[in-house]
Design a protein around this motif. Structure first.
Motif, short mmCIF file in Angstrom:
data_model
loop_
_atom_site.label_atom_id
_atom_site.label_comp_id
_atom_site.label_asym_id
_atom_site.label_seq_id
_atom_site.Cartn_x
_atom_site.Cartn_y
_atom_site.Cartn_z
N UNK A 27 20.13 31.03 -15.23
CA UNK A 27 18.96 31.91 -15.25
C UNK A 27 17.77 31.14 -14.67
N UNK A 28 17.64 31.21 -13.37
CA UNK A 28 16.69 30.39 -12.62
C UNK A 28 15.27 30.50 -13.17
N UNK A 29 14.86 31.69 -13.51
CA UNK A 29 13.47 31.92 -13.90
C UNK A 29 13.09 31.24 -15.22
N UNK A 30 14.04 30.70 -15.93
CA UNK A 30 13.76 30.01 -17.20
C UNK A 30 13.63 28.50 -17.02
N UNK A 31 13.94 28.03 -15.85
CA UNK A 31 14.04 26.60 -15.63
C UNK A 31 12.82 26.03 -14.90
N UNK A 32 12.42 24.84 -15.34
CA UNK A 32 11.49 24.03 -14.55
C UNK A 32 12.29 23.48 -13.38
N UNK A 33 11.69 23.55 -12.20
CA UNK A 33 12.34 23.06 -10.99
C UNK A 33 11.56 21.89 -10.43
N UNK A 34 12.30 20.90 -9.96
CA UNK A 34 11.66 19.69 -9.45
C UNK A 34 12.35 19.23 -8.18
N UNK A 35 11.62 18.45 -7.44
CA UNK A 35 12.17 17.70 -6.31
C UNK A 35 12.04 16.21 -6.64
N UNK A 36 13.14 15.51 -6.47
CA UNK A 36 13.17 14.06 -6.59
C UNK A 36 13.59 13.48 -5.25
N UNK A 37 13.35 12.20 -5.09
CA UNK A 37 13.85 11.54 -3.88
C UNK A 37 14.33 10.13 -4.23
N UNK A 38 15.23 9.65 -3.41
CA UNK A 38 15.74 8.31 -3.59
C UNK A 38 15.90 7.64 -2.23
N UNK A 39 15.16 6.58 -2.06
CA UNK A 39 15.24 5.78 -0.83
C UNK A 39 16.27 4.68 -1.03
N UNK A 40 16.81 4.17 0.06
CA UNK A 40 17.82 3.10 -0.06
C UNK A 40 17.29 1.92 -0.86
N UNK A 41 18.06 1.49 -1.85
CA UNK A 41 17.69 0.35 -2.66
C UNK A 41 16.63 0.61 -3.70
N UNK A 50 7.57 22.20 -10.75
CA UNK A 50 6.90 23.49 -10.93
C UNK A 50 7.48 24.17 -12.15
N UNK A 51 6.61 24.76 -12.95
CA UNK A 51 7.06 25.41 -14.17
C UNK A 51 7.85 26.68 -13.87
N UNK A 52 8.47 27.22 -14.90
CA UNK A 52 9.43 28.31 -14.71
C UNK A 52 8.81 29.53 -14.03
N UNK A 53 7.59 29.86 -14.38
CA UNK A 53 6.93 31.02 -13.77
C UNK A 53 6.10 30.64 -12.55
N UNK A 54 6.06 29.37 -12.26
CA UNK A 54 5.31 28.92 -11.09
C UNK A 54 3.82 28.74 -11.32
N UNK A 55 3.40 28.80 -12.58
CA UNK A 55 1.97 28.74 -12.84
C UNK A 55 1.37 27.37 -12.84
N UNK A 56 2.22 26.35 -12.88
CA UNK A 56 1.70 24.98 -12.93
C UNK A 56 2.60 24.07 -12.11
N UNK A 57 1.97 23.14 -11.41
CA UNK A 57 2.71 22.19 -10.60
C UNK A 57 2.25 20.76 -10.93
N UNK A 58 3.10 19.83 -10.58
CA UNK A 58 2.80 18.43 -10.82
C UNK A 58 3.34 17.63 -9.63
N UNK A 59 2.56 16.64 -9.19
CA UNK A 59 2.95 15.88 -8.01
C UNK A 59 2.85 14.38 -8.29
N UNK A 60 3.74 13.64 -7.67
CA UNK A 60 3.58 12.19 -7.63
C UNK A 60 2.34 11.87 -6.81
#
Length: 119
Positions: A27-41, A50-60
């Motif tokens: 149920x996608x709409x209930x989940x917090x979604x994030x992007x992560x990244x991994x560089x070599x080493x 981004x929160x489930x409804x898209x109302x709040x975001x957080x950035x590195x």
């Protein structure tokens, strides 16, 4: 459950890419979604969330002002618009879904998409 990332590739410094993540099987709409990244080493790091409804975001800090996370709950999609890309943004980018206040069995990773920033 599936998270399928797309949109990665090779881009010159200063260029832009838009990553997409297609979600299914939960149920996608209930989940917090994030992007992560991994560089070599390096360890995997949070890029944006981004929160489930898209109302709040957080950035590195490294992503603030250059990247934008968004989602479309009608399409079960999450996006990462990346502008002004730098060589240090080179990494495999992963989509991550997490159901708040739930155990690890309700957290999912995609397979990743490679982003390479190079002249």
């Amino acid at each position: 459950v599936q998270l399928v990332e797309s949109g990665g590739g090779l881009v010159q410094p200063g260029g832009s890419l838009r990553l997409s993540c297609a979600a299914s099987g939960f149920t996608f709409s209930r989940y917090v979604m994030s992007w992560y990244r991994q560089a070599p080493g390096k360890e995997r790091e949070l890029v944006a969330a981004i929160t489930s409804a898209g109302g709040s975001t957080n950035y590195a800090d490294s992503a603030k002002g250059r990247f934008t996370i968004s989602r479309d709950n009608a399409k079960n999609m999450v996006y990462l618009q990346m502008n002004s890309l730098k060589p240090e943004d080179t990494a495999v980018y992963f989509c991550y879904a997490d159901l708040p206040w739930s155990g690890p069995e309700f957290a999912y990773w995609g397979q990743g998409t490679q982003v390479t920033v190079s002249a």
